[in-house]
Design a protein around this motif. Structure first.
Motif, mmCIF file in Angstrom:
data_model
loop_
_atom_site.group_PDB
_atom_site.id
_atom_site.type_symbol
_atom_site.label_atom_id
_atom_site.label_comp_id
_atom_site.label_asym_id
_atom_site.label_seq_id
_atom_site.Cartn_x
_atom_site.Cartn_y
_atom_site.Cartn_z
ATOM 1 N N VAL A 427 0.826 -1.212 0.000
ATOM 2 C CA VAL A 427 0.000 0.000 0.000
ATOM 3 C C VAL A 427 0.859 1.260 0.000
ATOM 4 O O VAL A 427 0.372 2.357 0.254
ATOM 5 N N GLY A 428 2.173 1.087 -0.225
ATOM 6 C CA GLY A 428 3.059 2.235 -0.212
ATOM 7 C C GLY A 428 3.775 2.376 1.121
ATOM 8 O O GLY A 428 3.464 1.689 2.104
ATOM 9 N N PRO A 429 4.740 3.287 1.207
ATOM 10 C CA PRO A 429 5.521 3.443 2.442
ATOM 11 C C PRO A 429 4.680 3.992 3.590
ATOM 12 O O PRO A 429 3.731 4.739 3.387
ATOM 13 N N PHE A 430 5.047 3.586 4.827
ATOM 14 C CA PHE A 430 4.393 4.115 6.025
ATOM 15 C C PHE A 430 5.329 3.941 7.202
ATOM 16 O O PHE A 430 6.322 3.211 7.135
ATOM 17 N N GLU A 431 5.027 4.623 8.281
ATOM 18 C CA GLU A 431 5.844 4.596 9.495
ATOM 19 C C GLU A 431 5.449 3.368 10.325
ATOM 20 O O GLU A 431 4.346 3.291 10.870
ATOM 21 N N VAL A 432 6.355 2.419 10.458
ATOM 22 C CA VAL A 432 6.061 1.168 11.167
ATOM 23 C C VAL A 432 5.741 1.422 12.632
ATOM 24 O O VAL A 432 4.860 0.775 13.214
ATOM 25 N N LYS A 433 6.437 2.362 13.251
ATOM 26 C CA LYS A 433 6.219 2.600 14.682
ATOM 27 C C LYS A 433 4.784 2.979 14.998
ATOM 28 O O LYS A 433 4.325 2.811 16.131
ATOM 29 N N SER A 434 4.065 3.506 14.010
ATOM 30 C CA SER A 434 2.686 3.897 14.267
ATOM 31 C C SER A 434 1.795 2.704 14.601
ATOM 32 O O SER A 434 0.727 2.863 15.195
ATOM 33 N N LEU A 435 2.241 1.492 14.244
ATOM 34 C CA LEU A 435 1.433 0.291 14.509
ATOM 35 C C LEU A 435 1.795 -0.374 15.828
ATOM 36 O O LEU A 435 1.200 -1.387 16.193
ATOM 37 N N ASN A 436 2.759 0.187 16.540
ATOM 38 C CA ASN A 436 3.249 -0.472 17.747
ATOM 39 C C ASN A 436 2.143 -0.733 18.765
ATOM 40 O O ASN A 436 2.008 -1.841 19.291
ATOM 41 N N SER A 437 1.312 0.268 19.056
ATOM 42 C CA SER A 437 0.275 0.110 20.076
ATOM 43 C C SER A 437 -0.774 -0.912 19.658
ATOM 44 O O SER A 437 -1.261 -1.696 20.486
ATOM 45 N N ILE A 438 -1.120 -0.935 18.371
ATOM 46 C CA ILE A 438 -2.117 -1.905 17.900
ATOM 47 C C ILE A 438 -1.594 -3.324 18.054
ATOM 48 O O ILE A 438 -2.270 -4.207 18.609
ATOM 49 N N LEU A 439 -0.396 -3.562 17.561
ATOM 50 C CA LEU A 439 0.131 -4.923 17.584
ATOM 51 C C LEU A 439 0.462 -5.369 19.007
ATOM 52 O O LEU A 439 0.304 -6.551 19.331
ATOM 53 N N MET A 440 0.901 -4.458 19.856
ATOM 54 C CA MET A 440 1.114 -4.816 21.259
ATOM 55 C C MET A 440 -0.184 -5.311 21.882
ATOM 56 O O MET A 440 -0.216 -6.318 22.586
ATOM 57 N N MET A 441 -1.287 -4.582 21.617
ATOM 58 C CA MET A 441 -2.579 -4.985 22.159
ATOM 59 C C MET A 441 -2.998 -6.350 21.619
ATOM 60 O O MET A 441 -3.422 -7.226 22.378
ATOM 61 N N VAL A 442 -2.866 -6.537 20.312
ATOM 62 C CA VAL A 442 -3.265 -7.806 19.708
ATOM 63 C C VAL A 442 -2.482 -8.973 20.302
ATOM 64 O O VAL A 442 -3.045 -10.025 20.637
ATOM 65 N N LEU A 443 -1.189 -8.796 20.456
ATOM 66 C CA LEU A 443 -0.364 -9.875 20.993
ATOM 67 C C LEU A 443 -0.677 -10.142 22.461
ATOM 68 O O LEU A 443 -0.719 -11.295 22.891
ATOM 69 N N LYS A 444 -0.906 -9.086 23.224
ATOM 70 C CA LYS A 444 -1.170 -9.260 24.655
ATOM 71 C C LYS A 444 -2.519 -9.898 24.934
ATOM 72 O O LYS A 444 -2.652 -10.722 25.840
ATOM 73 N N VAL A 445 -3.543 -9.518 24.179
ATOM 74 C CA VAL A 445 -4.890 -9.992 24.521
ATOM 75 C C VAL A 445 -5.312 -11.213 23.722
ATOM 76 O O VAL A 445 -6.317 -11.849 24.057
ATOM 77 N N VAL A 446 -4.565 -11.547 22.659
ATOM 78 C CA VAL A 446 -4.952 -12.696 21.835
ATOM 79 C C VAL A 446 -3.892 -13.785 21.855
ATOM 80 O O VAL A 446 -4.135 -14.912 22.273
ATOM 81 N N VAL A 447 -2.689 -13.444 21.400
ATOM 82 C CA VAL A 447 -1.671 -14.469 21.193
ATOM 83 C C VAL A 447 -1.175 -15.053 22.515
ATOM 84 O O VAL A 447 -1.199 -16.272 22.725
ATOM 85 N N ILE A 448 -0.724 -14.185 23.413
ATOM 86 C CA ILE A 448 -0.155 -14.665 24.673
ATOM 87 C C ILE A 448 -1.169 -15.474 25.482
ATOM 88 O O ILE A 448 -0.841 -16.559 25.979
ATOM 89 N N PRO A 449 -2.429 -15.017 25.651
ATOM 90 C CA PRO A 449 -3.392 -15.849 26.381
ATOM 91 C C PRO A 449 -3.610 -17.222 25.760
ATOM 92 O O PRO A 449 -3.745 -18.217 26.482
ATOM 93 N N LYS A 450 -3.639 -17.295 24.417
ATOM 94 C CA LYS A 450 -3.818 -18.590 23.775
ATOM 95 C C LYS A 450 -2.645 -19.517 24.058
ATOM 96 O O LYS A 450 -2.813 -20.714 24.310
ATOM 97 N N VAL A 451 -1.450 -18.962 23.999
ATOM 98 C CA VAL A 451 -0.271 -19.764 24.295
ATOM 99 C C VAL A 451 -0.283 -20.222 25.748
ATOM 100 O O VAL A 451 0.021 -21.373 26.068
#
Length: 491
Positions: A427-451
């Motif tokens: 989709v073109g260039p973008f600032e990766v750091k802007s996604l940090n809060s979203i992915l942190m939330m996804v990993l904390k509330v979805v991935v880690i609990p499942k593991v």
């Protein structure tokens, strides 16, 4: 990045996240010697463990010896001044048997020595005599045998299935003094006993003791055969726990080597690495010591990566309903406007997976995990097809607790931070750091609990019979994890 070990119940680590989702779930121990070279896991049975085995074994042997069957004894002897006396002892049975003093030791290069002293047997039976052709007499008697000694040497080897096996290679039994008390009859019966019957009774007892000792030792093998040399973990993997060589018996311990390697079910493919040599420290405060080298979890990572199991799809229905962050192009469009512009009003899906088998190393109080992983984001089209949006390279650090519960290894993870880099953008260039809060939330509330749900179920350790581990401690050392534990068997 490290896993800090302070006790059995708390060992913290900072490690690459995607690997830990599965690899730390695979910290199953008690396997050794991989691919015929160095041990993946080493197991040390100490003198304290041997003493516990003695207590169980003596109780079993005592019950076994109570089954001694003494045949009827009869004969004819000349007894002065009576002449020829025909006698018979019948119905002999054991009333009581005790093994008050016993000890075990190690025979380097062979196995275990067993010695029993001051044992005793109390018997009861009936007697009958006939003399002067017409005179008959009968009654009962009690016999007390004391000073019984037994010594045996037990060989410990590996059988053709990779399990330990034991056998009696030497046994001696000596019956000490015997005292008889007749009920009925005359005093000359004592002379008859002391001169003739005493020898016959001793011989009858001695002939049966060692065969029963050998039988009791042989009966240990069915229990040893309960060692699960190939244990299925789940639909992807199984662990081989077979011994790769006979136990090594020294003056202070018995050391076992089990393979300790994960395999894909039905496909035993060796990984492109082998275990490093390591040695267990000379400790003896616990009955058993198990050293798990990094080879075992590394072989697990190889197996799960080969099976494609180190991946997870994340969809919006896995996000808590109360969360303001959703897996859709509207939320991501806030940070990457071109996503909302090119794919308006669509739900999204994330794929998190490793791209290479993880690598784990053990250092004192520290476990380091290295992994190459990626997150691929997709927009879900109305016809359910997936349109790729971007791919991120991901590294993460987590805190972990690893503990032993029963005969299982279990654990729990906590996400600390993540580091991302853009690999590909559709989709073109973008600032990766802007996604940090979203992915942190996804990993904390979805991935880690499942593991954690899977981790907390634990993974079975190799065990023999109904074995429980007690007083367990866990330490992280150079190249391996050391578990010291006592053992308790239940009926």
């Amino acid at each position: 990045m490290g896993l800090h070990s302070t006790s059995l119940q708390q060992h913290k680590a900072r490690v690459d996240m995607v690997t830990l989702w599965w690899a730390l779930t695979l910290l199953t121990f008690l396997s050794s010697e991989a691919s015929g070279t160095n041990a993946g896991v080493k197991v040390k049975l100490t003198g304290k463990g041997l003493e516990y085995g003695r207590q169980i074994g003596i109780a079993t042997l005592q019950e076994k010896l109570k089954s001694i069957k003494i045949p009827d004894i009869s004969g004819t002897q000349s007894v002065s001044p009576i002449g020829k006396v025909s006698y018979s002892l019948t119905g002999l049975r054991i009333l009581n048997l005790g093994l008050p003093k016993s000890q075990v030791g190690l025979v380097p290069g062979t196995g275990v020595s067993l010695s029993i002293g001051d044992a005793y047997i109390n018997l009861h039976g009936n007697w009958r005599v006939k003399y002067l052709k017409i005179i008959k007499d009968s009654g009962s008697f009690d016999l007390a045998v004391s000073g019984l000694t037994i010594s045996a040497t037990i060989s410990v080897k590996r059988d053709d299935t990779g399990r330990p096996t034991v056998s009696c290679v030497n046994c001696q039994a000596v019956v000490g003094s015997a005292k008889i008390k007749f009920h009925g009859g005359a005093s000359w019966l004592y002379n008859l006993f002391s001169k003739f019957i005493d020898k016959a009774l001793r011989s009858a007892l001695q002939k049966q003791i060692c065969p029963l000792v050998r039988n009791a030792i042989d009966e240990m093998n069915p229990r040893l055969k309960t060692l699960n040399v190939l244990a299925q973990v789940d639909k992807y993997a199984e662990i081989e726990y077979s011994m790769v060589e006979s136990p090594v018996v020294s003056i202070s311990s018995i050391d076992l080597s089990l393979k300790g390697e994960f395999y894909n079910i039905g496909q035993h493919k060796e990984p492109p690495f082998s275990p490093k040599p390591f040695s267990l420290p000379p400790q003896d405060s616990n009955m058993l010591y198990i050293g798990l080298s990094a080879f075992t979890p590394n072989s697990a990572g190889f197996v799960y990566n080969s099976a494609g199991a180190l991946s997870l799809y994340i969809t919006d229905d896995m996000i808590p309903s109360g969360s303001p962050i959703r897996l859709n192009t509207k939320t991501f469009g806030t940070f990457i406007p071109q996503i909302a512009k090119q794919y308006p009003g669509l739900m999204m899906k994330l794929l998190v997976k490793t791209v290479k088998e993880p690598s784990i190393t053990f250092e004192p109080n520290n476990v380091t995990l290295q992994v190459q992983s990626a997150i691929t984001a997709y927009a879900i089209q109305p016809n359910s097809t997936l349109s790729p949006l971007f791919i991120l390279n991901l590294n993460a650090s987590v805190s972990a607790k690893i503990y032993v519960t029963g005969v299982k290894v279990a654990g729990a993870l906590t996400l600390n931070e993540i580091n991302m880099a853009l690999a590909t953008s559709y989709v073109g260039p973008f600032e990766v750091k802007s996604l940090n809060s979203i992915l942190m939330m996804v990993l904390k509330v979805v991935v880690i609990p499942k593991v954690n749900v899977r981790l907390q179920q634990g993974y079975p350790l190799p065990a023999i019979g109904k074995m429980n581990l007690v007083n367990t401690q866990l330490h992280i050392l150079k190249d391996y994890m050391l578990i010291g534990t006592d053992v308790k068997f239940t009926a």
